[in-house]
Design a protein around this motif. Structure first.
Motif, PDB file in Angstrom:
ATOM      1  N   UNK A 144       0.830  -1.212   0.000  1.00 31.11           N
ATOM      2  CA  UNK A 144       0.000   0.000   0.000  1.00 31.11           C
ATOM      3  C   UNK A 144       0.862   1.258   0.000  1.00 31.11           C
ATOM      4  N   UNK A 145       0.250   2.372  -0.412  1.00 28.86           N
ATOM      5  CA  UNK A 145       0.934   3.667  -0.485  1.00 28.86           C
ATOM      6  C   UNK A 145       0.212   4.669   0.413  1.00 28.86           C
ATOM      7  N   UNK A 146       0.274   4.500   1.726  1.00 31.66           N
ATOM      8  CA  UNK A 146      -0.448   5.416   2.625  1.00 31.66           C
ATOM      9  C   UNK A 146       0.061   6.847   2.506  1.00 31.66           C
ATOM     10  N   UNK A 147      -0.840   7.784   2.705  1.00 31.73           N
ATOM     11  CA  UNK A 147      -0.485   9.206   2.624  1.00 31.73           C
ATOM     12  C   UNK A 147       0.029   9.657   3.991  1.00 31.73           C
ATOM     13  N   UNK A 148       1.225   9.214   4.339  1.00 32.39           N
ATOM     14  CA  UNK A 148       1.847   9.489   5.635  1.00 32.39           C
ATOM     15  C   UNK A 148       3.315   9.803   5.396  1.00 32.39           C
ATOM     16  N   UNK A 149       4.027  10.288   6.409  1.00 31.11           N
ATOM     17  CA  UNK A 149       5.466  10.517   6.233  1.00 31.11           C
ATOM     18  C   UNK A 149       6.201   9.204   5.959  1.00 31.11           C
ATOM     19  N   UNK A 150       7.100   9.245   5.016  1.00 31.49           N
ATOM     20  CA  UNK A 150       7.947   8.084   4.714  1.00 31.49           C
ATOM     21  C   UNK A 150       9.309   8.352   5.342  1.00 31.49           C
ATOM     22  N   UNK A 151       9.506   7.729   6.490  1.00 21.26           N
ATOM     23  CA  UNK A 151      10.725   7.999   7.241  1.00 21.26           C
ATOM     24  C   UNK A 151      11.223   6.719   7.901  1.00 21.26           C
ATOM     25  N   UNK A 152      12.273   6.861   8.670  1.00 22.84           N
ATOM     26  CA  UNK A 152      12.886   5.703   9.307  1.00 22.84           C
ATOM     27  C   UNK A 152      11.900   4.970  10.213  1.00 22.84           C
ATOM     28  N   UNK A 153      11.087   5.713  10.935  1.00 28.38           N
ATOM     29  CA  UNK A 153      10.104   5.102  11.829  1.00 28.38           C
ATOM     30  C   UNK A 153       9.166   4.171  11.060  1.00 28.38           C
ATOM     31  N   UNK A 154       8.732   4.608   9.885  1.00 26.10           N
ATOM     32  CA  UNK A 154       7.801   3.819   9.093  1.00 26.10           C
ATOM     33  C   UNK A 154       8.426   2.489   8.678  1.00 26.10           C
ATOM     34  N   UNK A 155       9.646   2.528   8.160  1.00 26.10           N
ATOM     35  CA  UNK A 155      10.258   1.300   7.649  1.00 26.10           C
ATOM     36  C   UNK A 155      10.609   0.324   8.764  1.00 26.10           C
ATOM     37  N   UNK A 156      11.035   0.847   9.904  1.00 21.65           N
ATOM     38  CA  UNK A 156      11.314  -0.022  11.053  1.00 21.65           C
ATOM     39  C   UNK A 156      10.011  -0.636  11.554  1.00 21.65           C
ATOM     40  N   UNK A 157       8.970   0.165  11.639  1.00 19.76           N
ATOM     41  CA  UNK A 157       7.676  -0.340  12.100  1.00 19.76           C
ATOM     42  C   UNK A 157       7.132  -1.399  11.150  1.00 19.76           C
ATOM     43  N   UNK A 158       7.260  -1.165   9.853  1.00 18.06           N
ATOM     44  CA  UNK A 158       6.749  -2.130   8.874  1.00 18.06           C
ATOM     45  C   UNK A 158       7.427  -3.488   9.044  1.00 18.06           C
ATOM     46  N   UNK A 159       8.746  -3.499   9.150  1.00 17.80           N
ATOM     47  CA  UNK A 159       9.461  -4.762   9.276  1.00 17.80           C
ATOM     48  C   UNK A 159       9.155  -5.434  10.619  1.00 17.80           C
ATOM     49  N   UNK A 160       9.126  -4.667  11.697  1.00 16.29           N
ATOM     50  CA  UNK A 160       8.848  -5.245  13.012  1.00 16.29           C
ATOM     51  C   UNK A 160       7.451  -5.874  13.032  1.00 16.29           C
ATOM     52  N   UNK A 161       6.469  -5.192  12.456  1.00 17.66           N
ATOM     53  CA  UNK A 161       5.107  -5.715  12.457  1.00 17.66           C
ATOM     54  C   UNK A 161       4.983  -6.929  11.537  1.00 17.66           C
ATOM     55  N   UNK A 162       5.696  -6.915  10.425  1.00 15.84           N
ATOM     56  CA  UNK A 162       5.639  -8.054   9.506  1.00 15.84           C
ATOM     57  C   UNK A 162       6.207  -9.303  10.181  1.00 15.84           C
ATOM     58  N   UNK A 163       7.343  -9.173  10.851  1.00 15.22           N
ATOM     59  CA  UNK A 163       7.940 -10.308  11.557  1.00 15.22           C
ATOM     60  C   UNK A 163       6.991 -10.823  12.642  1.00 15.22           C
ATOM     61  N   UNK A 164       6.396  -9.911  13.383  1.00 20.62           N
ATOM     62  CA  UNK A 164       5.465 -10.303  14.446  1.00 20.62           C
ATOM     63  C   UNK A 164       4.263 -11.044  13.864  1.00 20.62           C
ATOM     64  N   UNK A 165       3.699 -10.522  12.774  1.00 21.04           N
ATOM     65  CA  UNK A 165       2.515 -11.128  12.166  1.00 21.04           C
ATOM     66  C   UNK A 165       2.818 -12.497  11.587  1.00 21.04           C
ATOM     67  N   UNK A 166       4.040 -12.700  11.119  1.00 22.70           N
ATOM     68  CA  UNK A 166       4.449 -13.991  10.573  1.00 22.70           C
ATOM     69  C   UNK A 166       4.979 -14.929  11.654  1.00 22.70           C
ATOM     70  N   UNK A 167       4.929 -14.483  12.903  1.00 17.94           N
ATOM     71  CA  UNK A 167       5.357 -15.262  14.063  1.00 17.94           C
ATOM     72  C   UNK A 167       6.824 -15.676  13.964  1.00 17.94           C
ATOM     73  N   UNK A 168       7.626 -14.758  13.433  1.00  9.64           N
ATOM     74  CA  UNK A 168       9.073 -14.962  13.397  1.00  9.64           C
ATOM     75  C   UNK A 168       9.638 -14.271  14.631  1.00  9.64           C
ATOM     76  N   UNK A 169       9.949 -15.062  15.640  1.00 15.12           N
ATOM     77  CA  UNK A 169      10.366 -14.506  16.925  1.00 15.12           C
ATOM     78  C   UNK A 169      11.835 -14.746  17.233  1.00 15.12           C
ATOM     79  N   UNK A 170      12.449 -15.750  16.601  1.00 19.52           N
ATOM     80  CA  UNK A 170      13.864 -16.030  16.850  1.00 19.52           C
ATOM     81  C   UNK A 170      14.724 -14.976  16.157  1.00 19.52           C
ATOM     82  N   UNK A 171      15.951 -14.743  16.641  1.00 16.36           N
ATOM     83  CA  UNK A 171      16.849 -13.788  15.979  1.00 16.36           C
ATOM     84  C   UNK A 171      17.047 -14.141  14.513  1.00 16.36           C
ATOM     85  N   UNK A 172      17.115 -13.123  13.678  1.00 12.99           N
ATOM     86  CA  UNK A 172      17.176 -13.302  12.225  1.00 12.99           C
ATOM     87  C   UNK A 172      18.524 -12.878  11.662  1.00 12.99           C
TER      88      UNK A 172
END
Length: 308
Positions: free
Chosen positions: A104-132
């Protein structure tokens, strides 16, 4: 007064004509809808800021390798590496950043916070909890640096491919004028697909590269993401993040195409200073995408590093 009215009328007419021309030239005419998502390969995960397009493959018990892409090319940029990892028994994850590919292309700031949040949430949603094992290509180098800085316990190995680490840079005056900025971005999109070929030392070997790139240009929000990224990068200095990572005990692999003109190999000094014990692989006869131009050398080094 008559002259003033004529001048204002002329300005209004020119603005209207410009708006019409801009609309006609603008390739962003479509939205990424459920129907679009149903037709493309890969999967989608709904996160806080919208749907993220991703692919996860390999044995469920395999060591996880996450692949963060470059500035504007979607996750297909990792295809040869993704395939090698999966075929070698690793569990590999690649994904599109918000604003790129089929995410998706949300109309929000595209910054470091966004990309870190996206990856952290994706890992959590995929139940990847061990170190990567976390790999970043070009702009992905910035993303994996920021993510590891905020979640050091989540990352056991860091891998950089021709990385771009953000540092403050002076902004062209036009960047601060929205109309000029938008028009310049629109005009640059007309050659953006073919321009991706400059990432190769031997572009004639990859004639379908522009064809792969073009589809994402038609979806609204791609230009906004590019502009927002550029504005955010002007004042962001990741050196403090590197300094903190340098104090941690973590294996680091750095791979660089010797003939890279996008992020010249001279930029490697910053990373080598932060990680003096890292493994540094220089790939001759390759530019910005060494894993495409010399896959055997690159992937041999990568697999050896991951298995060590």
């Amino acid at each position: 007064m008559r002259i003033v009215r004529r001048t204002l009328a002329t300005v209004v007419v020119l603005a209207l004509v410009g708006a019409v021309v801009f609309h006609l030239m603008d390739p962003e005419k479509r939205e990424i809808t459920p129907a679009v998502r149903a037709l493309v390969p890969g999967r989608f995960m709904h996160l806080t800021d919208g749907f993220t397009h991703y692919e996860l493959a390999g044995p469920p018990t395999g060591d996880v390798v996450v692949l963060a892409a470059g500035m504007s090319v979607p996750y297909y940029i990792w295809y040869p590496t993704f395939k090698v990892l999966v075929d070698s028994g690793f569990r590999a994850l690649r994904y599109d950043y918000y604003g790129r590919g089929y995410s998706d292309r949300p109309d929000i700031p595209y910054n470091e916070d966004l990309y870190v949040r996206q990856l952290a949430e994706l890992l959590y949603s995929l139940q990847i909890t061990a170190p990567i094992n976390l790999a970043g290509l070009s702009f992905g180098g910035s993303v994996v640096t920021a993510f590891t800085d905020r979640y050091p316990a989540r990352v056991k190995r860091l891998i950089y491919f021709d990385p771009y680490i953000r540092r403050p840079a002076p902004a062209p005056f036009a960047m601060h004028i929205p109309l000029i900025r938008d028009v310049a971005a629109l005009l640059s999109e007309r050659s953006a697909a073919e321009g991706q070929l400059t990432d190769f030392l031997h572009p004639t070997r990859f004639p379908d590269w522009p064809v792969r790139y073009r589809p994402q240009l038609q979806y609204r929000g791609f230009r906004h993401a590019r502009i927002a990224d550029a504005l955010d990068a002007l004042n962001l200095d990741q050196q403090p993040e590197l300094d903190r990572l340098a104090k941690q005990d973590r294996p680091v692999l750095i791979v660089w195409g010797k003939q890279d003109s996008t992020v010249p190999i001279g930029a490697s000094k910053q990373l080598l200073a932060a990680f003096p014990k890292s493994q540094f692989v220089v790939v001759d006869s390759a530019a910005h995408l060494p894993h495409w131009e010399d896959p055997m050398s690159v992937h041999s080094a990568l697999l050896a590093f991951l298995r060590r």
